[in-house]
Design an enzyme around this catalytic site. Sequence first.
Site, PDB file in Angstrom:
ATOM      1  CE  LYS A   1      -8.480  -2.110   4.311  1.00 24.14           C
ATOM      2  NZ  LYS A   1      -8.641  -3.184   3.343  1.00 24.14           N
TER       3      LYS A   1
ATOM      4  CD1 TRP B   1      -2.149  -2.277   1.491  1.00 25.26           C
ATOM      5  CD2 TRP B   1      -3.037  -1.044  -0.150  1.00 25.26           C
ATOM      6  NE1 TRP B   1      -3.164  -2.996   0.922  1.00 25.26           N
ATOM      7  CE2 TRP B   1      -3.723  -2.277  -0.077  1.00 25.26           C
ATOM      8  CE3 TRP B   1      -3.420  -0.118  -1.121  1.00 25.26           C
ATOM      9  CZ2 TRP B   1      -4.781  -2.597  -0.949  1.00 25.26           C
ATOM     10  CZ3 TRP B   1      -4.470  -0.429  -1.979  1.00 25.26           C
ATOM     11  CH2 TRP B   1      -5.132  -1.651  -1.884  1.00 25.26           C
TER      12      TRP B   1
ATOM     13  CG  ASP C   1      -3.175   4.091   4.311  1.00 21.23           C
ATOM     14  OD1 ASP C   1      -4.195   3.884   4.996  1.00 21.23           O
ATOM     15  OD2 ASP C   1      -2.945   3.522   3.219  1.00 21.23           O
TER      16      ASP C   1
HETATM   17  N1  PMP Z   1      -4.337   1.564   2.242  1.00 17.97           N
HETATM   18  C1  PMP Z   1      -4.391   0.403   2.915  1.00 17.97           C
HETATM   19  C2  PMP Z   1      -3.449   0.196   4.058  1.00 17.97           C
HETATM   20  C3  PMP Z   1      -5.314  -0.576   2.556  1.00 17.97           C
HETATM   21  O1  PMP Z   1      -5.361  -1.733   3.235  1.00 17.97           O
HETATM   22  C4  PMP Z   1      -6.189  -0.343   1.471  1.00 17.97           C
HETATM   23  C5  PMP Z   1      -7.252  -1.332   1.049  1.00 17.97           C
HETATM   24  N2  PMP Z   1      -7.012  -2.645   1.241  1.00 17.97           N
HETATM   25  C6  PMP Z   1      -6.073   0.863   0.786  1.00 17.97           C
HETATM   26  C7  PMP Z   1      -5.155   1.795   1.203  1.00 17.97           C
HETATM   27  C8  PMP Z   1      -6.965   1.169  -0.394  1.00 17.97           C
HETATM   28  O2  PMP Z   1      -8.216   1.405   0.106  1.00 17.97           O
HETATM   29  P1  PMP Z   1      -9.507   1.669  -0.801  1.00 17.97           P
HETATM   30  O3  PMP Z   1      -9.873   0.356  -1.396  1.00 17.97           O
HETATM   31  O4  PMP Z   1     -10.491   2.186   0.192  1.00 17.97           O
HETATM   32  O5  PMP Z   1      -9.147   2.684  -1.819  1.00 17.97           O
END
Ligand code: PMP
Length: 355
Positions: A192, A102, A168
């Site tokens: 989450k 990520w 994040d």
């Molecule tokens: N950052 C992290 C740490 C994530 O786990 C995720 C999704 N698994 C995201 C960003 C992306 O999130 P979204 O699908 O809400 O765009």
Amino acid sequence: MNRSINFSAGPAALPLAVLERVQDELLDYRGLGHSIMETSHRSPEFMELADRSKRNLRAIYGLNDDFEVLFLQGGATLQFAMIPMNFPDGGRPAGYVDTGVWASKAISEARCIREVDVLASGASACSDIVSWGNCEGRPYVHITANETVNGVQFPELPSMGDTPVCADISSEFLTRPLDVNSASLAYAGAQKNAGPAGVTIVIVHREVIDAMSGELPSMLSYRRHARAGSMLNTPATFSWYVAGLVFEWVLAEGGVAEMERRTEVKSRLLYHVLDQSDLYLTTLPSECRSRVNVPFWLGSETMDQKFLEAAEGRGLRNLKGHQRVGGIRASLYNAVSESDVRQLVEFMQDFERTA
Ligand code: PMP
């Protein structure tokens, strides 16, 4: 009713009490005669709900009036772009710490918009802030507090003096206190640990908003979202509503300190079994292991598959690792109880004995 034990990384398990409340209120939201989904976001009922959810999130994290709480759309992924768009040039590139899948995505998106330096890479970057060098004069430093795929978590948010830290916190949202003295901006997709997909929570210091670049399309501007109370357009009303119920549940259960205590207990149970095992493999040093998303492997895809099938047979669901890294992953969000984790570790011990 036969609810599974759900270790999904997201969209993920929600507290049963919250789902039951949604069920209760679904056809008639508090005497309105229809659901909250069927109500204008400008209605007194929704405005009250929106205010209450913000107040409760402030209470959970101990946020004072220096912080704005926003409920946006576009997922955490849109934050990867909004952050580099909104922060002014600082004369130096923005700094990013690359701890996994990520963080790498955040870096690629930011590079579409501005110059970026990767300050440090790999799991050890979490606990070795000195290796990031002097960050003075950088417009901001971005970290991924918890890497959902790789299972890497910062032991604590780094404090960078005058340099804003953007974190994040998607997959650790509501699982431990947030050091608001460290983070200038923290963001999390709800799916989450806080509700259905569709709403992204952004906590941002007002000083940072005031210093942000002026002219951006409104939907990309934190300042405009803040001025409009996150209602520049129709927000994701149902997701916002459920997130609000989850905040109430967290407070009623003892707040984020209690969530942290539970998360520690659950993750210790699981890591204890992993560390004792000759079958299950983990790769990370203990100081940067995630207490929320725990990946492990059994040495071959065939064994991973056997494990997953046997786990399903015991009602233990959604343990498949992310496609990028394979293996197994157990996500220990707040709706996953200690008893759920005890059932998982008992199963793992049984499986190892017979493997
Ligand atoms: N950052 C992290 C740490 C994530 O786990 C995720 C999704 N698994 C995201 C960003 C992306 O999130 P979204 O699908 O809400 O765009």
